[in-house]
Design a protein around this motif. Structure first.
Motif, PDB file in Angstrom:
ATOM      1  N   SER A 287      87.274  58.627  55.520  1.00 31.49           N
ATOM      2  CA  SER A 287      85.860  58.989  55.634  1.00 31.49           C
ATOM      3  C   SER A 287      84.974  57.915  55.069  1.00 31.49           C
ATOM      4  O   SER A 287      83.918  57.583  55.622  1.00 31.49           O
ATOM      5  N   THR A 291      81.998  55.955  57.100  1.00 30.57           N
ATOM      6  CA  THR A 291      80.584  56.014  56.718  1.00 30.57           C
ATOM      7  C   THR A 291      80.080  54.731  56.120  1.00 30.57           C
ATOM      8  O   THR A 291      78.883  54.532  56.003  1.00 30.57           O
ATOM      9  N   ASN A 302      92.848  60.000  63.332  1.00 24.96           N
ATOM     10  CA  ASN A 302      91.958  61.045  62.801  1.00 24.96           C
ATOM     11  C   ASN A 302      92.792  62.293  62.585  1.00 24.96           C
ATOM     12  O   ASN A 302      93.163  62.975  63.528  1.00 24.96           O
ATOM     13  N   HIS A 304      91.829  65.027  61.245  1.00 22.93           N
ATOM     14  CA  HIS A 304      91.045  66.260  61.394  1.00 22.93           C
ATOM     15  C   HIS A 304      90.727  66.550  62.863  1.00 22.93           C
ATOM     16  O   HIS A 304      89.806  67.302  63.161  1.00 22.93           O
ATOM     17  N   TYR A 305      91.445  65.911  63.785  1.00 20.24           N
ATOM     18  CA  TYR A 305      91.173  66.116  65.206  1.00 20.24           C
ATOM     19  C   TYR A 305      91.510  67.536  65.616  1.00 20.24           C
ATOM     20  O   TYR A 305      92.538  68.091  65.216  1.00 20.24           O
ATOM     21  N   GLN A 306      90.651  68.187  66.346  1.00 24.80           N
ATOM     22  CA  GLN A 306      90.881  69.519  66.877  1.00 24.80           C
ATOM     23  C   GLN A 306      90.980  69.435  68.402  1.00 24.80           C
ATOM     24  O   GLN A 306      90.201  68.738  69.036  1.00 24.80           O
ATOM     25  N   THR A 309      88.106  68.913  71.497  1.00 24.53           N
ATOM     26  CA  THR A 309      86.859  68.312  71.018  1.00 24.53           C
ATOM     27  C   THR A 309      86.950  66.803  71.130  1.00 24.53           C
ATOM     28  O   THR A 309      88.037  66.231  71.146  1.00 24.53           O
ATOM     29  N   LEU A 310      85.788  66.176  71.223  1.00 30.65           N
ATOM     30  CA  LEU A 310      85.684  64.734  71.253  1.00 30.65           C
ATOM     31  C   LEU A 310      84.822  64.285  70.096  1.00 30.65           C
ATOM     32  O   LEU A 310      83.748  64.855  69.847  1.00 30.65           O
ATOM     33  N   THR A 311      85.277  63.279  69.374  1.00 31.56           N
ATOM     34  CA  THR A 311      84.544  62.753  68.224  1.00 31.56           C
ATOM     35  C   THR A 311      84.260  61.287  68.456  1.00 31.56           C
ATOM     36  O   THR A 311      85.181  60.518  68.756  1.00 31.56           O
ATOM     37  N   PHE A 312      83.001  60.935  68.378  1.00 30.14           N
ATOM     38  CA  PHE A 312      82.598  59.549  68.550  1.00 30.14           C
ATOM     39  C   PHE A 312      82.058  59.046  67.222  1.00 30.14           C
ATOM     40  O   PHE A 312      80.952  59.412  66.804  1.00 30.14           O
ATOM     41  N   ALA A 313      82.861  58.285  66.497  1.00 28.94           N
ATOM     42  CA  ALA A 313      82.453  57.711  65.212  1.00 28.94           C
ATOM     43  C   ALA A 313      82.174  56.232  65.416  1.00 28.94           C
ATOM     44  O   ALA A 313      83.092  55.451  65.697  1.00 28.94           O
ATOM     45  N   ARG A 314      80.929  55.890  65.326  1.00 31.63           N
ATOM     46  CA  ARG A 314      80.557  54.515  65.542  1.00 31.63           C
ATOM     47  C   ARG A 314      79.725  54.013  64.376  1.00 31.63           C
ATOM     48  O   ARG A 314      79.035  54.784  63.702  1.00 31.63           O
TER      49      ARG A 314
END
Length: 345
Positions: A287, A291, A302, A304-306, A309-314
């Protein structure tokens, strides 16, 4: 000697005033050397025929129907002059050929009235005539020498000292028409041997296409074989400038270029650390990496992937920050001064 005509009075009203006669016929070349008479469609008759026609009030232009009693072949013609010997008539040779008439043959001559023609179709006996410039205009100019046309007649014209023959295929409005002072539309039928020539030309076109395709295939095979041969010959040969290059200039460039090179070096170092970093990072460390402003190493999963769902961390760096100029310690005229002259009190 052979002249006769239908009497006036109680005779047949249809044949009343019709001129009929028999003559021994010869070609005009036996009477005169005038070549234009051979190319025209008019005959030379004796003076007695003119006297009879005058007495019968024959309508002008004087046109005649010619019949060969031996073959029953017919044609039509006009008259040019009345100066032949009595009992004789002189015709163009091509007209005697159409009638199948030998020199000195007997010919029946009868006056005739023909309608004006409005259409005629001719069949050239060879394609040579169609290869000259504007053949229709040449034919129309030759038709001015004729007085009338009959169906199936074989006409002969001379152009550029060469003779051309045409067969009359179609006439309108009748099978025999007058072409004196009329508006005649002229057309050509396919010449003799046109179908065979078309088949031959089609076969030649097919052969040419096949030959071109075969030539293309042969050239392509040669090109491929040559390329393979050159590749095989150059496989073990020395290749100039095929090695790796090294930069000999290690001096510093402009500040901007140096900063760009430093940024690229730091990015490459971060990528190498990410590729060699172990996968035992804690969630808090991950994390913090996401950040933080530092470039994020690649390859970190990741946890914590569920599912679904799609997670876009940029990380978007602040591009508006301007580079701080480097401080320069040099200051012009910043030293202490000394006076050689003492101040007055």
């Amino acid at each position: 000697m052979f002249s006769s005509y239908a009497p006036f009075g109680d005779g047949d009203p249809v044949r009343r005033g019709t001129f009929r006669s028999q003559y021994r016929c010869y070609s005009v070349s036996m009477f005169t050397d005038r070549q234009e008479l051979e190319e025209g469609g008019k005959v030379i008759m004796p003076p007695s025929a003119l006297d009879t026609l005058t007495q019968l009030n024959t309508q002008y232009p004087m046109l005649f129907k010619l019949t060969n009693p031996a073959t029953q072949m017919t044609s039509h013609c006009g008259v040019l002059e009345f100066i032949a010997d009595e009992g004789k008539m002189y015709l163009p040779y091509w007209m005697m050929t159409n009638l199948g008439l030998p020199e000195g043959g007997i010919l029946n001559v009868e006056s005739s009235t023909l309608p004006l023609g409005n259409y005629a179709q001719f069949q050239p006996q060879s394609r040579d005539f169609l290869q000259i410039y504007n053949p229709k205009a040449v034919l129309e100019a030759s038709l001015r020498k004729l007085s009338c046309l009959s169906l199936n007649d074989m006409l002969e014209i001379t152009y550029n000292e060469k003779k051309y023959q045409f067969r009359v295929m179609t006439l309108k409005p009748a099978d025999a028409v007058s072409i004196i002072e009329c508006d005649l539309s002229v057309d050509f039928a396919p010449y003799i041997g046109a179908e065979e020539d078309e088949k031959m030309q089609q076969a030649q076109r097919v052969d040419a296409v096949e030959a071109a395709q075969e030539l293309l295939r042969a050239n392509e095979e040669k090109r491929i074989a040559k390329a393979l041969q050159e590749a095989e010959e150059n496989s073990g040969k020395f290749k100039a400038f095929a090695g790796s290059g090294h930069v000999l200039d290690t001096g510093t460039k402009s500040k901007k270029r140096g900063k760009k090179s430093k940024a690229a070096a730091s990015s490459a170092a971060a990528s190498s650390q990410a590729s060699s970093a172990p996968s035992s990072f804690t969630n808090g460390q991950q994390s913090a990496m996401i950040t933080s402003d530092a470039p994020r190493p690649r390859g970190i999963p990741n946890h914590h992937y569920q599912k679904g769902t799609l997670t876009f961390a940029r990380v978007f760096p602040n591009l508006k920050k301007q580079e701080e100029p480097e401080e320069d310690s040099f200051e012009s005229f910043g030293g202490e001064g000394h006076s050689m002259r003492k101040k007055k009190r």
